[in-house]
Design a protein around this motif. Structure first.
Motif, PDB file in Angstrom:
ATOM      1  N   ALA A 193       0.836  -1.201   0.000  1.00  0.00           N
ATOM      2  CA  ALA A 193       0.000   0.000   0.000  1.00  0.00           C
ATOM      3  C   ALA A 193       0.870   1.250   0.000  1.00  0.00           C
ATOM      4  N   GLU A 194       0.442   2.265  -0.785  1.00  0.00           N
ATOM      5  CA  GLU A 194       1.185   3.513  -0.827  1.00  0.00           C
ATOM      6  C   GLU A 194       0.991   4.266   0.484  1.00  0.00           C
ATOM      7  N   MET A 195       2.049   4.828   1.000  1.00  0.00           N
ATOM      8  CA  MET A 195       2.031   5.502   2.304  1.00  0.00           C
ATOM      9  C   MET A 195       2.125   7.016   2.135  1.00  0.00           C
ATOM     10  N   PRO A 196       1.454   7.770   3.025  1.00  0.00           N
ATOM     11  CA  PRO A 196       1.519   9.241   2.960  1.00  0.00           C
ATOM     12  C   PRO A 196       2.878   9.762   3.404  1.00  0.00           C
ATOM     13  N   SER A 197       3.342  10.784   2.735  1.00  0.00           N
ATOM     14  CA  SER A 197       4.634  11.381   3.079  1.00  0.00           C
ATOM     15  C   SER A 197       4.611  12.861   2.703  1.00  0.00           C
ATOM     16  N   PHE A 232       6.647  -5.245  15.832  1.00  0.00           N
ATOM     17  CA  PHE A 232       8.029  -5.723  15.792  1.00  0.00           C
ATOM     18  C   PHE A 232       8.890  -4.783  14.960  1.00  0.00           C
ATOM     19  N   ASP A 233       8.402  -4.506  13.750  1.00  0.00           N
ATOM     20  CA  ASP A 233       9.162  -3.704  12.788  1.00  0.00           C
ATOM     21  C   ASP A 233       8.279  -3.418  11.592  1.00  0.00           C
ATOM     22  N   THR A 234       7.788  -2.203  11.486  1.00  0.00           N
ATOM     23  CA  THR A 234       7.011  -1.769  10.325  1.00  0.00           C
ATOM     24  C   THR A 234       7.986  -1.212   9.293  1.00  0.00           C
ATOM     25  N   VAL A 235       7.968  -1.793   8.086  1.00  0.00           N
ATOM     26  CA  VAL A 235       8.989  -1.467   7.094  1.00  0.00           C
ATOM     27  C   VAL A 235       8.380  -0.670   5.936  1.00  0.00           C
ATOM     28  N   PHE A 236       8.984   0.488   5.659  1.00  0.00           N
ATOM     29  CA  PHE A 236       8.608   1.296   4.498  1.00  0.00           C
ATOM     30  C   PHE A 236       9.628   1.071   3.386  1.00  0.00           C
ATOM     31  N   LYS A 237       9.119   0.840   2.203  1.00  0.00           N
ATOM     32  CA  LYS A 237       9.960   0.706   1.012  1.00  0.00           C
ATOM     33  C   LYS A 237       9.979   2.056   0.301  1.00  0.00           C
TER      34      LYS A 237
END
Length: 438
Positions: free
Chosen positions: A385-389, A420-425
């Motif tokens: 999913a595309e994330m806001p930035s 645990f660890d949310t990862v953004f690509k």
């Protein structure tokens, strides 16, 4: 520099793999007090023999182990072919002190290699340079009979021990097909390098296995120290139960391949009384920590005397595997990023893809601060999913701020999808520079 470039090439697949499994399995699983029980309790060979005779791993199924490893996301595995107690988990022709002699002719090493190769997992063997059982190995260091004056009067023929040790390594290199890793353990005091006949040993190993990767423990291990090291006989460094503060380099500043080996509880071999299990979150974050510094993680399991990987270990590995199923792209083939470590977690990077590992609680969004390249896109790695930035000075007077969150408005605080660890690509545009755009 020729040796350095050879090391870089030999270890390429291993550095891409990043995540391995260590397996400590042997007769020490019977007393169930860890693999050092013979030394810790000063047991003589005669006293230890009852554990060897009782060792009957009737539930051992290498194919089951391999499936557990694959589901966890490991890319290579290393099994103890012989630990310090001298008991061999392979069919050596140089001694009867072997699993084959006691266990219906079965060869644990061969079964392990066949099963893990079948799952596409690279294979390695651990071999102890130390041998508390061999009559020509002296009572030095942590030998169970250290300080025993009567035992010290025995005649020890060191050359005879070296012949035996080299001969067993040759058996492993000749008789078991392609071996990807050979993990020696360990050197101490003056028992290092040429005391083991290291030059001839390595020459023989590479004759049979030219592409094999060797660890550094033919010489005294330097632990997690990061200063001025030189790789001698090995291809990678082996800090144990700890992660260096930064990536390891040689005296010329070249990155050195390295791997932290780590237990799930506080013992390598099976210990029925050790319930100090590390959480899946800690292990996942330790793996990311290693990769963010160009290192690997070798995570240990210690099967019980029947040949079962402990249920708690399987549970932890399963949880790690579920995270890896969604986030392994941020591990495999990745290494350090050029950005400084942020307060909220860590970075890993592969080419023009930056991975932001959000591990720690944070007020509002995370700031990928100092980013100068233009960002093409930001996605949540686990879902796509595309994330806001936003690019803004907000909350920070520094330039080159880039804020990311899991929801909008970006400046608000939301629960992370993966605690645990949310990862953004983060896909970067290498042709553009964000400084020029301001």
């Amino acid at each position: 520099m020729k040796n350095y470039h050879q090391i870089v090439e030999r270890t390429r697949w291993w550095r891409d793999a990043r995540f391995g499994m260590f397996i400590h399995f042997g007769a020490y699983a019977v007393p169930a007090r860890g693999e050092w029980v013979k030394s810790d309790e000063r047991l003589t060979t005669a006293q230890y023999e009852r554990y060897v005779e009782e060792f009957n791993p009737k539930d051992f199924d290498a194919r089951k182990w391999a499936k557990i490893a694959k589901a966890a996301g490991v890319k290579y595995a290393v099994l103890t072919a012989k630990h310090h107690d001298g008991f061999c988990m392979f069919d050596s022709k140089l001694t009867t002190y072997t699993i084959s002699h006691y266990f219906h002719g079965r060869d644990i090493v061969r079964e392990f290699l066949d099963a893990f190769r079948a799952e596409g997992i690279k294979v390695g063997l651990y071999y102890s340079l130390i041998d508390w059982h061999h009559p020509d190995y002296p009572n030095v260091g942590n030998h169970p009979q250290r300080g025993d004056s009567a035992y010290s009067k025995h005649h020890f023929n060191w050359n005879n021990y070296l012949k035996y040790m080299h001969g067993q390594v040759e058996e492993l290199m000749k008789n078991y097909g392609k071996i990807d890793i050979l993990w020696f353990d360990y050197s101490f005091d003056n028992y290092s390098g040429e005391k083991w006949g290291a030059k001839e040993l390595v020459k023989m190993i590479r004759k049979y296995q030219p592409d094999i990767i060797l660890n550094n423990r033919l010489e005294v291990n330097q632990g997690t120290d990061t200063t001025g090291r030189v790789l001698g006989y090995g291809d990678f460094e082996t800090p144990e139960q700890g992660i260096p503060d930064k990536g390891l380099t040689d005296r010329y500043g070249n990155p050195i391949p390295w791997e932290t080996c780590m237990t799930m509880n506080n013992n390598w071999g099976y210990d029925a009384f050790d319930h100090n299990w590390k959480s899946p979150a800690l292990i996942i974050q330790s793996l990311v920590n290693c990769v963010s510094k160009n290192g690997n993680l070798l995570l240990n399991v210690g099967p019980d005397a029947e040949g079962n990987i402990p249920e708690k270990s399987v549970e932890i590995l399963s949880t790690i595997g579920k995270w890896m199923d969604k986030n392994s792209a941020s591990i495999y083939g990745c290494g350090a990023a050029s950005l400084a470590k942020p307060d909220w977690g860590r970075y890993t990077q592969k080419g023009d893809t930056l991975f932001a590992h959000w591990m720690n609680l944070n007020l509002g969004p995370i700031n990928v601060q100092g980013l100068t390249q233009k960002v093409k896109s930001v996605y949540l790695l686990s879902t796509g999913a595309e994330m806001p930035s936003v690019t803004s000075w907000w909350g920070n007077s520094e330039r080159n701020n880039f804020f990311i969150n899991v929801n909008t408005p970006v400046y608000q605080t939301f629960e992370r999808p993966d605690l645990f660890d949310t990862v953004f690509k983060i896909e970067l545009d290498k042709t553009s520079n964000r400084e020029a755009a301001h």
